[in-house]
Scaffold this active site. Structure first.
Site, PDB file in Angstrom:
ATOM      1  N   VAL A 129      17.688 -25.400 -12.331  1.00  0.00           N
ATOM      2  CA  VAL A 129      16.332 -25.702 -11.877  1.00  0.00           C
ATOM      3  C   VAL A 129      16.067 -27.199 -11.984  1.00  0.00           C
ATOM      4  CG1 VAL A 129      13.874 -25.283 -12.307  1.00  0.00           C
ATOM      5  CG2 VAL A 129      15.520 -23.426 -12.608  1.00  0.00           C
ATOM      6  N   CYS A 130      15.473 -27.763 -10.928  1.00  0.00           N
ATOM      7  CA  CYS A 130      15.034 -29.166 -10.971  1.00  0.00           C
ATOM      8  C   CYS A 130      13.639 -29.251 -10.364  1.00  0.00           C
ATOM      9  CB  CYS A 130      16.020 -30.091 -10.252  1.00  0.00           C
ATOM     10  SG  CYS A 130      15.990 -29.995  -8.453  1.00  0.00           S
ATOM     11  N   GLY A 131      13.118 -30.446 -10.285  1.00  0.00           N
ATOM     12  CA  GLY A 131      11.754 -30.639  -9.814  1.00  0.00           C
ATOM     13  C   GLY A 131      11.501 -30.145  -8.404  1.00  0.00           C
TER      14      GLY A 131
ATOM     15  N   VAL B  95      11.496 -26.000  -9.742  1.00  0.00           N
ATOM     16  CA  VAL B  95      10.771 -25.447 -10.887  1.00  0.00           C
ATOM     17  C   VAL B  95       9.620 -24.544 -10.435  1.00  0.00           C
ATOM     18  CG1 VAL B  95       9.201 -27.419 -11.213  1.00  0.00           C
ATOM     19  CG2 VAL B  95       9.830 -25.988 -13.167  1.00  0.00           C
TER      20      VAL B  95
ATOM     21  N   GLY C  71      14.233 -28.845  -6.230  1.00  0.00           N
ATOM     22  CA  GLY C  71      15.207 -27.857  -5.785  1.00  0.00           C
ATOM     23  C   GLY C  71      16.089 -28.317  -4.647  1.00  0.00           C
TER      24      GLY C  71
END
Length: 101
Positions: free
Chosen positions: A8-10, A41, A12
């Site tokens: 997961v990242c800010g 996220v 995607g």
């Protein structure tokens, strides 16, 4: 059974996709049965049913809540197996030992 990882990242679009590839390479070399997906996220809740472990940067990991037999691994350097590898293996060996070959 296969351990299911969600990176997961800010947004995607960048970091989580690269992290997905790095985690996949690391777990393949470590002989762990796994699948890896990625998302932003803001989308992780809709992806939780298909994940056992969520891996994200430490600042994003603090925003992620899980229940049941799901685990969050927060890492400082998402692209470095030297950083995420030991943390991820610790969770896998403790909670998903059947996936370690």
């Amino acid at each position: 059974m296969t351990v299911r990882i969600l990176a997961v990242c800010g947004n995607g679009q960048g970091s989580s996709m690269i992290m997905r590839m790095k985690v996949d390479q690391f777990l393949t070399q470590s002989n762990i049965d796994h699948t890896v997906n990625s998302c932003a996220v803001g989308e992780y809740k809709s992806e939780l049913s298909g994940a056992d472990i969520i891996i994200a940067s430490t600042h994003i990991a603090g925003e992620i809540t899980v229940t049941g037999n799901k685990y969050v691994v927060g890492v400082r350097n998402m692209l470095s197996p030297a950083d995420f590898g030991p943390k991820l293996l610790e969770v896998i060996k403790a909670h998903f030992p059947q996936d370690v070959k």
